[in-house]
Design a protein around this motif. Structure first.
Motif, short mmCIF file in Angstrom:
data_model
loop_
_atom_site.label_atom_id
_atom_site.label_comp_id
_atom_site.label_asym_id
_atom_site.label_seq_id
_atom_site.Cartn_x
_atom_site.Cartn_y
_atom_site.Cartn_z
N GLY A 125 0.81 -1.22 0.00
CA GLY A 125 0.00 0.00 0.00
C GLY A 125 0.84 1.26 0.00
N VAL A 146 -6.25 0.80 -8.57
CA VAL A 146 -6.44 0.62 -7.13
C VAL A 146 -7.85 1.05 -6.72
N GLN A 147 -8.32 2.16 -7.24
CA GLN A 147 -9.66 2.62 -6.91
C GLN A 147 -10.72 1.63 -7.37
N ARG A 150 -10.40 -1.61 -4.90
CA ARG A 150 -10.78 -1.43 -3.50
C ARG A 150 -12.29 -1.48 -3.29
N THR A 151 -13.05 -1.32 -4.35
CA THR A 151 -14.51 -1.42 -4.23
C THR A 151 -15.00 -2.86 -4.24
N PHE A 154 -13.29 -7.67 -0.14
CA PHE A 154 -12.20 -8.66 -0.06
C PHE A 154 -12.69 -9.98 0.50
N SER A 181 -3.89 -3.15 2.57
CA SER A 181 -3.25 -2.32 1.55
C SER A 181 -4.06 -1.08 1.20
N PHE A 182 -5.36 -1.21 1.04
CA PHE A 182 -6.15 -0.10 0.51
C PHE A 182 -6.26 1.09 1.46
N TYR A 185 -2.92 2.87 1.28
CA TYR A 185 -2.75 3.56 0.00
C TYR A 185 -3.52 4.88 -0.02
N SER A 233 -5.90 0.33 9.00
CA SER A 233 -5.45 -0.96 8.48
C SER A 233 -5.41 -2.02 9.57
#
Length: 304
Positions: A125, A146-147, A150-151, A154, A181-182, A185, A233
């Motif tokens: 991240g 990444v955007q 991340r939606t 997980f 990670s998200f 980031y 996180s």
């Protein structure tokens, strides 16, 4: 012979009538400021009076009241043992799990999984945030992907990870890594892009190179955002661990919860949840300690 009376001059005697009661015994004296100060009591604001109670007492009063209410409902039969065990029963079960070594062993396995996933997620991240935040071409190549990723929940990727990596430790660590990670980031990227432009101009006027600006201006300015991302996180890491350990796990706190679910042991489930909560609280305390050590240079720093 007539006698003429001259009008009284400025230096003549004062023939004004005496005050009632005759001559005063003594001349008036100045007020005694020491005695007046002793008689006056300082006014203490209400907010100051409330702070006489230690803060840790106020912070622990809420959980203690909730615990007392829980015990009361269990003692009166409102909460039956098959719905939720009493605090006394949970304390006894927790002691038994610690005595036979099952709870310390499960905690060791879970902590190892979280540590590995946290390290990998922090590296991924933070690295992506640096590439995307410091370079325009990096933002064009990394940020959109990444955007988009991340939606994706997980937790929904667990079956896919099992197909890819099997049922060992790899899918569990992969889920934790992805969850960590998200947030890192997003917060590191926002911290880099949120650095005051006047500070960058001041660094350039002092002759700093691009690497000097990154090292002495941009990275310190992004550090508060990184600390916030680390706190988020850690919370998501424990959440991901709960899901990961309840699928094809043979050790860990989640494995204890699955076994307790199969045997309808609500007391063991509550013990595991309490352990999760205290581990998360301990992790948050570690991050707060890092903030006190690393952010003391900020003018608005209020940590103690």
């Amino acid at each position: 012979m007539s006698i003429s009376h001259a009008p009284p001059g400025p230096s003549g005697p004062d023939l004004s009538p005496l005050p009632k009661g005759g001559l005063p015994d003594q001349a008036p004296t100045a007020p005694d400021h020491a005695s007046l100060a002793a008689e006056l009591e300082p006014i203490v604001p209400a907010s100051t009076r409330r702070t006489r109670v230690p803060r840790w007492v106020r912070r622990t009063s809420g959980p203690l009241l909730l615990l007392a209410l829980w015990q009361l409902l269990s003692s009166t039969g409102v909460l039956t043992p098959d719905v939720l065990a009493s605090p006394g029963t949970i304390a006894r079960v927790g002691r038994d799990l610690v005595t036979d070594g099952s709870l310390p062993g499960a905690m060791g396995v879970s902590l190892q999984r979280v540590a590995v996933g946290l390290v990998l997620g922090t590296l991924i991240g933070t690295g992506l945030a640096l590439v995307s935040g410091l370079f325009r071409i990096g933002e064009d190549l990394v940020d959109a992907s990444v955007q988009m990723l991340r939606t994706v929940p997980f937790v929904g990727l667990i079956p896919l990870f099992i197909i890819w990596f099997g049922i060992g430790e790899t899918p569990k660590i992969a889920i934790i890594t992805l969850g960590v990670s998200f947030p890192l980031y997003l917060n590191v990227y926002a911290g880099i892009r949120g650095v005051d432009s006047q500070l960058i101009e001041a660094g350039e006027s002092l002759g700093l190179s691009r690497w000097g600006l990154v090292r002495h201006v941009i990275l310190p300015g992004a550090l508060p955002g990184a600390m916030t991302g680390l706190r988020y996180s850690l919370g998501i890491a424990w959440l991901a661990l709960v899901f990961a350990e309840q699928i094809n796990a043979d050790a860990g706190i989640g494995f204890l919860m699955v076994q307790a679910r199969d045997f309808l042991r609500t007391d063991v489930i509550v013990v595991c949840l309490i352990v999760y909560a205290f581990l998360g609280l301990l992790a948050d305390f570690v991050v707060r300690t890092l903030e006190r050590l690393l952010l003391q240079w900020r003018p608005t720093f209020t940590g103690r």
